[in-house]
Design an enzyme around this catalytic site. Structure first.
Site, short mmCIF file in Angstrom:
data_model
loop_
_atom_site.label_atom_id
_atom_site.label_comp_id
_atom_site.label_asym_id
_atom_site.label_seq_id
_atom_site.Cartn_x
_atom_site.Cartn_y
_atom_site.Cartn_z
N HIS A 72 -13.18 1.81 -45.29
CA HIS A 72 -14.19 1.90 -46.35
C HIS A 72 -13.56 1.88 -47.75
O HIS A 72 -12.43 2.29 -47.92
CB HIS A 72 -15.00 3.19 -46.19
CG HIS A 72 -15.86 3.18 -44.96
ND1 HIS A 72 -15.55 3.87 -43.82
CD2 HIS A 72 -17.02 2.52 -44.71
CE1 HIS A 72 -16.48 3.64 -42.91
NE2 HIS A 72 -17.39 2.83 -43.41
N GLU A 92 -20.25 5.15 -32.72
CA GLU A 92 -18.93 4.67 -33.16
C GLU A 92 -17.82 5.26 -32.30
O GLU A 92 -17.80 6.44 -31.99
CB GLU A 92 -18.69 5.02 -34.64
CG GLU A 92 -17.33 4.53 -35.14
CD GLU A 92 -17.15 4.51 -36.65
OE1 GLU A 92 -18.17 4.47 -37.37
OE2 GLU A 92 -16.00 4.55 -37.11
N HIS A 120 -17.76 -1.95 -39.70
CA HIS A 120 -17.89 -1.22 -40.98
C HIS A 120 -16.73 -1.62 -41.89
O HIS A 120 -15.79 -2.27 -41.46
CB HIS A 120 -17.80 0.29 -40.72
CG HIS A 120 -19.06 0.87 -40.18
ND1 HIS A 120 -19.82 1.76 -40.89
CD2 HIS A 120 -19.70 0.66 -39.01
CE1 HIS A 120 -20.87 2.10 -40.17
NE2 HIS A 120 -20.84 1.44 -39.02
N ASP A 128 -27.03 5.07 -42.37
CA ASP A 128 -25.60 4.75 -42.28
C ASP A 128 -24.80 6.06 -42.13
O ASP A 128 -24.99 6.99 -42.92
CB ASP A 128 -25.21 4.02 -43.58
CG ASP A 128 -23.85 3.37 -43.53
OD1 ASP A 128 -23.38 3.07 -42.42
OD2 ASP A 128 -23.28 3.14 -44.62
N SER A 167 -27.13 5.68 -46.82
CA SER A 167 -26.21 6.75 -46.40
C SER A 167 -26.88 8.09 -46.69
O SER A 167 -27.89 8.14 -47.41
CB SER A 167 -24.89 6.65 -47.17
OG SER A 167 -25.11 6.98 -48.54
#
Ligand code: G3H
Ligand code: 13P
Ligand code: ZN
Length: 332
Positions: A191, A147, A234, A93, A56
């Site tokens: 998440h 996305e 995800h 990411d 990330s």
């Protein structure tokens, strides 16, 4: 400028093609430090699984881009040393700008995600298209994940209180205009370790939260619109209660933890979902073992003795996922 092939890495093109036709998903494990990376490589070599190493922007800031690049190179050599040359991709990411994606591509990433999911549709299309144009025109083709739809929860620099499921009516237009290689969708995952609010769940006899099912109906509609196109999930940690309990037993507080049940991930992995992202479960395993060691041996102050058991537990966790959840074991 470093191309990923110089580091011994691969892009995700071939990995995803095989995963979609083979009915399994490639693990995408986030890492920030050496112990996590060692555990991922050990587990994937032992189970003969391809792997996506995920970084990330927070991980990049934490670990330093040059160190990360050389860790990825080291991971490739480590796998060979362990006796099996598994395919390894290095993936950004939740990239949130063209510049960050470009920077990563130029420093050896073989794949990037441009996450324009929080933008108005047309801006998401334009940003994703620009990243694809740059990534695909490199000497060695770099793959891009886009996305559509918004996951609840917190990511680096982007967070949302609410889920907006992916609109199946948009996927053909998005994929054809942007030329993305894979598409992350929102079908109810989120998440972090609290994926649903308690009021969205029921409870079992022991008071453990049981989450609502994922929206497989939306996934099916998307698959009908873009048959065989690689889909990414995800927010797919299962939040194992054994780690939550261990953390709480040794002084932590992780109220209302709830993840995605493994049966649902198994079902998703058999579909066009070919990459499943897991970060939080690794964090939980690592924290649980660190807390245990420190609580049981208050005199311990050697970081190797503190982090070693975490690394072993992480390896076990990743092997379990590859073997019993994602179906990626034996596919390298
Ligand atoms: O999707 C988010 C990942 O779990 C990365 O988390 O931004 O805290 O490194 P991070
Ligand atoms: P989890 O928080 O469920 O592990 O999701 C990780 C993720 O989606 C990384 O992009
Ligand atoms: Zn994510």
């Amino acid at each position: 400028m470093t191309s990923y092939t110089e580091l011994g890495l691969v892009n995700t093109k071939e990995l995803f093609k095989k995963a979609v036709s083979g009915g399994y998903a490639i693990p995408a494990y986030n890492f920030n430090n050496m112990e996590q990376l060692q555990a991922i490589i050990q587990a994937c070599v032992e189970t003969k699984s391809p792997v996506v190493l995920q970084v990330s922007s927070g991980a990049r800031k934490y670990a330093n881009q040059n160190i990360l690049k050389n860790m990825a190179r080291g991971a490739v050599e480590y796998a060979r040393e362990l006796g099996y040359d598994i395919p390894i991709a290095l993936h950004l990411d939740h990239g949130n700008s063209f510049e960050l994606c470009k920077d990563c591509i130029e420093s050896g990433f073989s794949s990037v995600m441009i996450d324009g999911s929080h933008l108005p549709y047309d801006e998401n299309v334009e940003l994703t298209r620009r990243v694809c144009e740059f990534a695909h025109s490199q000497k060695d083709y770099v793959t891009v994940e886009g996305e559509l739809g918004v996951l609840a929860g917190v990511e680096d620099d982007v967070s949302s209180e609410h889920t907006h499921y992916t609109e199946p009516g948009e996927v053909i237009d998005f994929v054809s205009k942007t030329k993305v290689d894979s598409l992350a969708i929102s079908i109810g995952t989120s998440h972090g370790r609290t994926k649903f609010k308690p009021e969205q769940c029921t409870r079992d006899a022991n008071g453990v939260l049981i989450p609502p099912p994922l929206r497989f109906d939306i996934l099916e509609e998307i698959e009908k619109k873009i048959p065989g196109f690689p889909i990414v999930l995800h927010g797919a940690s299962s939040v194992p209660m054994e780690y939550v309990r261990m953390i709480e037993q040794f002084g932590g507080h992780l109220k209302d933890s709830v993840g995605i049940p493994e049966e649902q991930l198994r079902k998703a992995a058999k579909s066009a979902v070919c990459k499943i992202n897991i970060d939080s479960d690794g964090r939980l395993a690592m924290t649980a073992l660190i807390r245990k060691v420190l609580a049981e041996d208050p005199e311990e102050f050697d970081p190797r003795k503190i982090l070693g058991p975490s690394r072993d537990e992480l390896k076990k966790l990743y092997m379990h996922k590859n073997l019993n959840v994602l179906g990626s074991a034996g596919q390298a």
